[in-house]
Design a protein around this motif. Structure first.
Motif, PDB file in Angstrom:
ATOM      1  N   ASP A  54       0.793  -1.229   0.000  1.00 41.76           N
ATOM      2  CA  ASP A  54       0.000   0.000   0.000  1.00 41.76           C
ATOM      3  C   ASP A  54       0.827   1.281   0.000  1.00 41.76           C
ATOM      4  OD1 ASP A  54       0.698  -0.748   2.583  1.00 41.76           O
ATOM      5  OD2 ASP A  54      -1.241  -0.224   3.464  1.00 41.76           O
ATOM      6  N   VAL A  55       2.163   1.196   0.162  1.00 41.68           N
ATOM      7  CA  VAL A  55       2.974   2.418   0.092  1.00 41.68           C
ATOM      8  C   VAL A  55       3.072   2.951  -1.334  1.00 41.68           C
ATOM      9  CG1 VAL A  55       4.371   1.746   2.081  1.00 41.68           C
ATOM     10  CG2 VAL A  55       5.266   1.400  -0.205  1.00 41.68           C
ATOM     11  N   TYR A  56       2.764   2.109  -2.315  1.00 42.65           N
ATOM     12  CA  TYR A  56       2.907   2.516  -3.709  1.00 42.65           C
ATOM     13  C   TYR A  56       1.766   3.397  -4.196  1.00 42.65           C
ATOM     14  CZ  TYR A  56       6.672  -0.878  -3.758  1.00 42.65           C
ATOM     15  OH  TYR A  56       7.830  -1.552  -3.489  1.00 42.65           O
ATOM     16  N   ASP A  57       0.687   3.487  -3.408  1.00 42.96           N
ATOM     17  CA  ASP A  57      -0.419   4.342  -3.841  1.00 42.96           C
ATOM     18  C   ASP A  57      -1.031   5.161  -2.711  1.00 42.96           C
ATOM     19  OD1 ASP A  57      -1.828   2.382  -2.477  1.00 42.96           O
ATOM     20  OD2 ASP A  57      -2.705   1.498  -4.261  1.00 42.96           O
ATOM     21  N   ASP A  58      -0.402   5.196  -1.542  1.00 41.88           N
ATOM     22  CA  ASP A  58      -0.914   5.974  -0.416  1.00 41.88           C
ATOM     23  C   ASP A  58       0.257   6.689   0.255  1.00 41.88           C
ATOM     24  OD1 ASP A  58      -1.861   6.850   2.116  1.00 41.88           O
ATOM     25  OD2 ASP A  58      -3.397   5.286   2.136  1.00 41.88           O
ATOM     26  N   ALA A  59       0.330   8.002   0.041  1.00 43.97           N
ATOM     27  CA  ALA A  59       1.447   8.793   0.559  1.00 43.97           C
ATOM     28  C   ALA A  59       1.500   8.775   2.080  1.00 43.97           C
ATOM     29  CB  ALA A  59       1.361  10.227   0.045  1.00 43.97           C
ATOM     30  N   ASP A  60       0.348   8.772   2.748  1.00 41.80           N
ATOM     31  CA  ASP A  60       0.347   8.740   4.207  1.00 41.80           C
ATOM     32  C   ASP A  60       0.967   7.448   4.724  1.00 41.80           C
ATOM     33  OD1 ASP A  60      -0.886  11.253   4.443  1.00 41.80           O
ATOM     34  OD2 ASP A  60      -2.894  10.365   4.349  1.00 41.80           O
ATOM     35  N   VAL A  61       0.626   6.336   4.107  1.00 44.81           N
ATOM     36  CA  VAL A  61       1.189   5.040   4.512  1.00 44.81           C
ATOM     37  C   VAL A  61       2.682   5.013   4.212  1.00 44.81           C
ATOM     38  CG1 VAL A  61       1.141   2.551   4.069  1.00 44.81           C
ATOM     39  CG2 VAL A  61      -0.997   3.821   4.244  1.00 44.81           C
ATOM     40  N   LEU A  62       3.097   5.540   3.068  1.00 46.92           N
ATOM     41  CA  LEU A  62       4.524   5.590   2.742  1.00 46.92           C
ATOM     42  C   LEU A  62       5.279   6.389   3.793  1.00 46.92           C
ATOM     43  CD1 LEU A  62       6.184   5.920  -0.673  1.00 46.92           C
ATOM     44  CD2 LEU A  62       7.048   7.206   1.246  1.00 46.92           C
ATOM     45  N   ARG A  63       4.706   7.522   4.210  1.00 42.86           N
ATOM     46  CA  ARG A  63       5.376   8.337   5.239  1.00 42.86           C
ATOM     47  C   ARG A  63       5.479   7.583   6.567  1.00 42.86           C
ATOM     48  NH1 ARG A  63       3.020  12.412   2.552  1.00 42.86           N
ATOM     49  NH2 ARG A  63       1.104  12.354   3.770  1.00 42.86           N
ATOM     50  N   GLU A  64       4.440   6.851   6.965  1.00 44.01           N
ATOM     51  CA  GLU A  64       4.484   6.102   8.227  1.00 44.01           C
ATOM     52  C   GLU A  64       5.636   5.107   8.221  1.00 44.01           C
ATOM     53  OE1 GLU A  64       0.757   4.228   9.251  1.00 44.01           O
ATOM     54  OE2 GLU A  64      -0.348   6.035   8.705  1.00 44.01           O
ATOM     55  N   TRP A  65       5.711   4.303   7.164  1.00 42.57           N
ATOM     56  CA  TRP A  65       6.796   3.321   7.074  1.00 42.57           C
ATOM     57  C   TRP A  65       8.136   4.018   6.874  1.00 42.57           C
ATOM     58  CZ3 TRP A  65       6.152  -1.323   8.860  1.00 42.57           C
ATOM     59  CH2 TRP A  65       4.880  -1.886   8.869  1.00 42.57           C
ATOM     60  N   GLY A  66       8.127   5.099   6.104  1.00 41.45           N
ATOM     61  CA  GLY A  66       9.354   5.855   5.881  1.00 41.45           C
ATOM     62  C   GLY A  66       9.917   6.426   7.164  1.00 41.45           C
ATOM     63  N   GLU A  67       9.044   6.915   8.039  1.00 47.19           N
ATOM     64  CA  GLU A  67       9.504   7.452   9.316  1.00 47.19           C
ATOM     65  C   GLU A  67      10.109   6.350  10.189  1.00 47.19           C
ATOM     66  OE1 GLU A  67       5.903   9.522  10.505  1.00 47.19           O
ATOM     67  OE2 GLU A  67       6.844  11.442  10.014  1.00 47.19           O
ATOM     68  N   LEU A  68       9.524   5.161  10.152  1.00 47.88           N
ATOM     69  CA  LEU A  68      10.087   4.025  10.883  1.00 47.88           C
ATOM     70  C   LEU A  68      11.489   3.705  10.352  1.00 47.88           C
ATOM     71  CD1 LEU A  68       9.404   1.820  13.051  1.00 47.88           C
ATOM     72  CD2 LEU A  68       8.633   0.410  11.134  1.00 47.88           C
ATOM     73  N   ALA A  69      11.641   3.775   9.037  1.00 46.62           N
ATOM     74  CA  ALA A  69      12.929   3.504   8.398  1.00 46.62           C
ATOM     75  C   ALA A  69      13.960   4.587   8.713  1.00 46.62           C
ATOM     76  CB  ALA A  69      12.743   3.367   6.890  1.00 46.62           C
ATOM     77  N   VAL A  70      13.534   5.841   8.734  1.00 46.50           N
ATOM     78  CA  VAL A  70      14.449   6.935   9.078  1.00 46.50           C
ATOM     79  C   VAL A  70      14.944   6.750  10.512  1.00 46.50           C
ATOM     80  CG1 VAL A  70      14.617   9.421   9.504  1.00 46.50           C
ATOM     81  CG2 VAL A  70      13.519   8.593   7.418  1.00 46.50           C
ATOM     82  N   ALA A  71      14.043   6.366  11.415  1.00 46.18           N
ATOM     83  CA  ALA A  71      14.454   6.143  12.806  1.00 46.18           C
ATOM     84  C   ALA A  71      15.511   5.046  12.880  1.00 46.18           C
ATOM     85  CB  ALA A  71      13.231   5.790  13.656  1.00 46.18           C
ATOM     86  N   ALA A  72      15.336   3.975  12.099  1.00 48.22           N
ATOM     87  CA  ALA A  72      16.340   2.906  12.064  1.00 48.22           C
ATOM     88  C   ALA A  72      17.656   3.444  11.506  1.00 48.22           C
ATOM     89  CB  ALA A  72      15.845   1.724  11.232  1.00 48.22           C
ATOM     90  N   GLY A  73      17.572   4.279  10.485  1.00 48.62           N
ATOM     91  CA  GLY A  73      18.779   4.876   9.912  1.00 48.62           C
ATOM     92  C   GLY A  73      19.518   5.758  10.905  1.00 48.62           C
ATOM     93  N   LEU A  74      18.765   6.485  11.721  1.00 52.19           N
ATOM     94  CA  LEU A  74      19.386   7.350  12.730  1.00 52.19           C
ATOM     95  C   LEU A  74      20.047   6.534  13.846  1.00 52.19           C
ATOM     96  CD1 LEU A  74      16.667  10.125  12.969  1.00 52.19           C
ATOM     97  CD2 LEU A  74      19.004  10.396  12.088  1.00 52.19           C
TER      98      LEU A  74
END
Length: 123
Positions: free
Chosen positions: A86-106
């Protein structure tokens, strides 16, 4: 294999409310950064988000496969998880998972600079 620039553009647009996405090409894909922090890779016709031990439970619950490569004839998994569909067609969902990934990157330890073999330093 070429980088899916349409996918990179989509991620850049969706993540814009929280930061600036930049890209660095790698062998068969690209590494994505949000304000300088690695948070995803694009390759194998998919988006793969940065993960770690702290975020693994969320990725497991969503059924997101680990990124694996073959090295010396053995499979090796890397700290990236395939993005949910669902990240491929829902920007809000992409941001949620993206924020989780950024936290892992940090949380990731900084990479050590490569040593330059054969270089003699004055001294």
């Amino acid at each position: 294999m070429a980088v899916d620039t349409g996918l990179v553009d989509w991620v850049t647009e969706a993540m814009a409310p929280i930061g600036t996405v930049t890209m660095r090409r790698m062998m068969s894909g690209a590494t994505l950064y949000l304000d300088g922090t690695v948070f995803a890779i694009v390759g194998r016709d998919a988006l793969w988000f940065k993960a770690d031990a702290e975020s693994d439970a969320a990725w497991d619950a969503a059924g997101c496969a680990r990124f694996t490569v073959e090295m010396n004839g053995q499979p090796k998994s890397m700290n990236y998880r395939r993005a949910p569909d669902d990240v491929y067609d829902d920007a809000d969902v992409l941001r949620e998972w993206g924020e989780l990934a950024v936290a892992a990157g940090l949380r990731a330890p900084p990479k050590k600079p490569r040593s330059k073999k054969g270089v003699t330093r004055p001294g």
